[in-house]
Scaffold this motif. Structure first.
Motif, mmCIF file in Angstrom:
data_model
loop_
_atom_site.group_PDB
_atom_site.id
_atom_site.type_symbol
_atom_site.label_atom_id
_atom_site.label_comp_id
_atom_site.label_asym_id
_atom_site.label_seq_id
_atom_site.Cartn_x
_atom_site.Cartn_y
_atom_site.Cartn_z
ATOM 1 N N THR A 104 12.993 -4.108 14.167
ATOM 2 C CA THR A 104 12.439 -4.413 12.855
ATOM 3 C C THR A 104 12.589 -3.163 11.999
ATOM 4 O O THR A 104 12.159 -2.081 12.408
ATOM 5 N N VAL A 105 13.241 -3.307 10.845
ATOM 6 C CA VAL A 105 13.516 -2.170 9.971
ATOM 7 C C VAL A 105 13.160 -2.541 8.534
ATOM 8 O O VAL A 105 13.133 -3.725 8.163
ATOM 9 N N THR A 106 12.910 -1.523 7.733
ATOM 10 C CA THR A 106 12.522 -1.717 6.340
ATOM 11 C C THR A 106 13.348 -0.795 5.459
ATOM 12 O O THR A 106 13.684 0.324 5.843
ATOM 13 N N GLY A 107 13.693 -1.253 4.268
ATOM 14 C CA GLY A 107 14.409 -0.414 3.319
ATOM 15 C C GLY A 107 14.686 -1.161 2.034
ATOM 16 O O GLY A 107 14.213 -2.284 1.830
ATOM 17 N N VAL A 152 12.833 -4.819 1.391
ATOM 18 C CA VAL A 152 12.685 -5.935 2.339
ATOM 19 C C VAL A 152 12.445 -5.389 3.740
ATOM 20 O O VAL A 152 12.772 -4.239 4.054
ATOM 21 N N ARG A 153 11.876 -6.241 4.577
ATOM 22 C CA ARG A 153 11.752 -5.936 6.005
ATOM 23 C C ARG A 153 12.580 -6.950 6.780
ATOM 24 O O ARG A 153 12.482 -8.159 6.531
ATOM 25 N N VAL A 154 13.368 -6.453 7.699
ATOM 26 C CA VAL A 154 14.178 -7.297 8.572
ATOM 27 C C VAL A 154 13.475 -7.349 9.929
ATOM 28 O O VAL A 154 13.336 -6.327 10.607
ATOM 29 N N ASN A 155 13.021 -8.538 10.308
ATOM 30 C CA ASN A 155 12.270 -8.709 11.548
ATOM 31 C C ASN A 155 13.152 -9.262 12.665
ATOM 32 O O ASN A 155 13.968 -10.163 12.431
ATOM 33 N N HIS A 156 12.973 -8.752 13.859
ATOM 34 C CA HIS A 156 13.564 -9.309 15.082
ATOM 35 C C HIS A 156 15.085 -9.462 14.975
ATOM 36 O O HIS A 156 15.655 -10.509 15.312
ATOM 37 N N GLY A 157 15.745 -8.416 14.487
ATOM 38 C CA GLY A 157 17.206 -8.401 14.502
ATOM 39 C C GLY A 157 17.721 -7.834 15.821
ATOM 40 O O GLY A 157 16.969 -7.282 16.626
ATOM 41 N N TYR A 158 19.024 -7.974 16.058
ATOM 42 C CA TYR A 158 19.643 -7.374 17.231
ATOM 43 C C TYR A 158 20.834 -6.539 16.755
ATOM 44 O O TYR A 158 21.480 -6.862 15.760
ATOM 45 N N VAL A 159 21.102 -5.452 17.462
ATOM 46 C CA VAL A 159 22.062 -4.451 16.999
ATOM 47 C C VAL A 159 23.378 -4.590 17.761
ATOM 48 O O VAL A 159 23.416 -4.533 18.994
ATOM 49 N N ARG A 160 24.455 -4.758 17.004
ATOM 50 C CA ARG A 160 25.803 -4.786 17.560
ATOM 51 C C ARG A 160 26.665 -3.747 16.853
ATOM 52 O O ARG A 160 26.311 -3.260 15.786
ATOM 53 N N ALA A 161 27.817 -3.454 17.437
ATOM 54 C CA ALA A 161 28.768 -2.541 16.799
ATOM 55 C C ALA A 161 29.605 -3.311 15.796
ATOM 56 O O ALA A 161 30.116 -4.399 16.099
ATOM 57 N N GLY A 162 29.744 -2.775 14.580
ATOM 58 C CA GLY A 162 30.595 -3.388 13.571
ATOM 59 C C GLY A 162 32.060 -3.069 13.819
ATOM 60 O O GLY A 162 32.422 -2.435 14.816
ATOM 61 N N LEU A 163 32.916 -3.493 12.914
ATOM 62 C CA LEU A 163 34.353 -3.260 13.066
ATOM 63 C C LEU A 163 34.684 -1.778 13.107
ATOM 64 O O LEU A 163 35.670 -1.367 13.713
ATOM 65 N N ASN A 164 33.863 -0.961 12.435
ATOM 66 C CA ASN A 164 34.097 0.482 12.428
ATOM 67 C C ASN A 164 33.348 1.200 13.550
ATOM 68 O O ASN A 164 33.329 2.432 13.604
ATOM 69 N N GLY A 184 0.794 -1.218 0.000
ATOM 70 C CA GLY A 184 0.000 0.000 0.000
ATOM 71 C C GLY A 184 0.821 1.260 0.000
ATOM 72 O O GLY A 184 0.356 2.324 0.357
ATOM 73 N N GLY A 185 2.085 1.148 -0.425
ATOM 74 C CA GLY A 185 2.930 2.327 -0.542
ATOM 75 C C GLY A 185 3.515 2.807 0.772
ATOM 76 O O GLY A 185 4.295 3.732 0.807
ATOM 77 N N ASP A 186 3.145 2.194 1.890
ATOM 78 C CA ASP A 186 3.650 2.635 3.186
ATOM 79 C C ASP A 186 4.716 1.668 3.663
ATOM 80 O O ASP A 186 4.420 0.593 4.150
ATOM 81 N N LEU A 187 5.988 2.082 3.504
ATOM 82 C CA LEU A 187 7.097 1.217 3.898
ATOM 83 C C LEU A 187 7.721 1.671 5.213
ATOM 84 O O LEU A 187 8.789 1.237 5.573
ATOM 85 N N LYS A 188 7.088 2.589 5.900
ATOM 86 C CA LYS A 188 7.663 3.097 7.134
ATOM 87 C C LYS A 188 7.593 2.033 8.214
ATOM 88 O O LYS A 188 6.641 1.272 8.309
ATOM 89 N N THR A 189 8.599 1.990 9.043
ATOM 90 C CA THR A 189 8.611 1.075 10.175
ATOM 91 C C THR A 189 8.653 1.902 11.451
ATOM 92 O O THR A 189 8.757 3.119 11.431
ATOM 93 N N THR A 190 8.568 1.212 12.562
ATOM 94 C CA THR A 190 8.612 1.929 13.835
ATOM 95 C C THR A 190 10.004 2.451 14.125
ATOM 96 O O THR A 190 10.174 3.254 15.040
ATOM 97 N N LEU A 191 11.017 2.024 13.384
ATOM 98 C CA LEU A 191 12.386 2.446 13.665
ATOM 99 C C LEU A 191 13.089 2.811 12.365
ATOM 100 O O LEU A 191 13.188 2.000 11.448
ATOM 101 N N SER A 192 13.583 4.057 12.274
ATOM 102 C CA SER A 192 14.389 4.480 11.130
ATOM 103 C C SER A 192 15.822 4.022 11.338
ATOM 104 O O SER A 192 16.287 3.869 12.482
ATOM 105 N N LEU A 193 16.547 3.832 10.249
ATOM 106 C CA LEU A 193 17.914 3.321 10.358
ATOM 107 C C LEU A 193 18.820 4.278 11.120
ATOM 108 O O LEU A 193 19.753 3.853 11.795
ATOM 109 N N LYS A 194 18.561 5.573 11.026
ATOM 110 C CA LYS A 194 19.409 6.535 11.745
ATOM 111 C C LYS A 194 19.230 6.424 13.259
ATOM 112 O O LYS A 194 20.064 6.935 14.031
#
Length: 366
Positions: free
Chosen positions: A77-80, A136-148, A57-67
């Motif tokens: 859960t993020v979408t992009g 795509v939508r990524v569901n139930h991921g967990y956030v860690r710090a990358g090498l950078n 329906g054209g609405d790809l917004k999720t509850t969390l923006s990547l920033k």
């Protein structure tokens, strides 16, 4: 968010010629074709896409923006759109078991982020269930710090990837159309595309990596009417930099942002980056202006400064041995303006300029 039953109902409402049993069979076949790596929801989305039915329906917004991603968050859960995919790799764990990891870059209107897929989830990339340009939508991921140090979204057993729309030619070229001004480039961009004019080119340097393999690196500066930024070319990409001269106009697509010399943001070219030399400077691309500084305003670790000053004294060129082998040259000049004095050091081939200078000359350091 729609679940698989909601999607099937929406398909049936727009395709009365199909029965629920037929749609369920199509969903099952889609899952089996992906090695059952897709959830029922993801397979239903793909069936709807194949039938030309928009269930988003054209609405790809999720509850969390990547920033807004924060390291340590345990359930996001993020979408992009999929910006870039990388080949999967296998590795040995400390207990001797083999593991697999895959990565792709996800981008929304606020930023971009690395998505890390572990073990069986990485097969989604091997089977090309998701490809560049898909939403795509990524569901139930967990956030860690990358090498950078930047946040990365990891997808383990609990997580899932849901394709929301197929790739399109427009989506595949979205980064080429989303060109940024140099002053707006930041680490939040992760990958960035922009136009610039070459203001400075440094010679290519050869080096030996920790694994004993040889490498090459070249650096140049690009500028527009908003500022200047260093661009770094590695290995085969250095051939591009070697053929450029000051004043050339470039388009950089999918350059990767990093912190570089002097804690400045740099753009590094990778295997997925594209650098195009433009025949003419595009309309609207301003030529970078000099920002002249006074002696009193010069502090340590400033990068790319512009100065007009008078020569007070010219020293001798000195030859020295480099710790890494070979010899180098350096010559010093004392400069002054109405606010103070400073020493200018000219290294290697730049030291040849000393023979053309005299005390009392006024010089521009760009």
């Amino acid at each position: 968010m729609l679940n698989s039953e909601d999607i099937i109902r929406k398909i049936l409402s727009q395709r009365p010629d199909l029965t629920k049993e037929v749609v369920l069979r199509m969903v099952r076949q889609k899952r089996e074709g992906a090695g059952r790596l897709l959830t029922n929801e993801g397979a239903a989305h793909m069936v709807a896409n194949d039938l030309g039915i928009d269930v988003v329906g054209g609405d790809l917004k999720t509850t969390l923006s990547l920033k807004d991603l924060i390291v340590g968050t345990s359930d996001v859960t993020v979408t992009g759109k999929v910006l870039i995919t990388y080949p999967t790799q296998t590795f040995s764990r400390r207990n001797g078991a083999m593991g697999r990891v895959g990565r792709f870059v996800l981008q929304d209107e606020t930023s971009s982020v690395n998505i890390v897929l572990w073990d069986e989830k990485a097969e989604i990339l091997d089977r090309r269930v998701i490809t560049q340009g898909m939403t795509v939508r990524v569901n139930h991921g967990y956030v860690r710090a990358g090498l950078n140090g930047r946040p990365e979204v990891n997808v383990g057993q609990r997580g899932s990837i849901v394709p929301l729309s197929p790739a399109s030619e427009q989506a595949k070229t979205m980064t080429q159309e989303n060109l940024k001004k140099i002053k707006d480039i930041s680490l939040n961009d992760f990958f960035v595309s922009f136009l610039g004019v070459v203001t400075e080119v440094s010679p290519t340097s050869a080096f030996t990596r920790s694994d004993g393999k040889n490498g090459k690196v070249a650096r140049l500066r690009l500028g527009d009417e908003t500022g200047r930024i260093r661009v770094v070319f590695w290995d085969d990409k250095t051939e591009i930099a070697e053929n450029l001269v000051k004043g050339d106009a470039l388009k950089v697509v999918n350059g990767r942002t990093r912190i570089g010399l002097g804690s400045e943001v740099e753009v590094h070219t990778t295997q997925t980056s594209e650098v195009v030399r433009l025949e003419t400077v595009p309309t609207g691309l301003g030529i970078p202006k000099l920002t002249l500084r006074k002696m009193q305003d010069l502090i340590p670790r400033l990068s790319s400064v512009d100065v007009i000053a008078r020569i007070v004294n010219i020293g001798q060129v000195r030859v020295f041995d480099r710790p890494s082998g070979g010899q180098g040259r350096v010559g010093d000049v004392t400069l002054m303006d109405e606010t103070g004095f400073i020493r200018l050091s000219l290294w290697d081939e730049k030291a040849d300029v000393l023979g053309k200078l005299s005390a009392g000359d006024i010089v521009l350091l760009e």
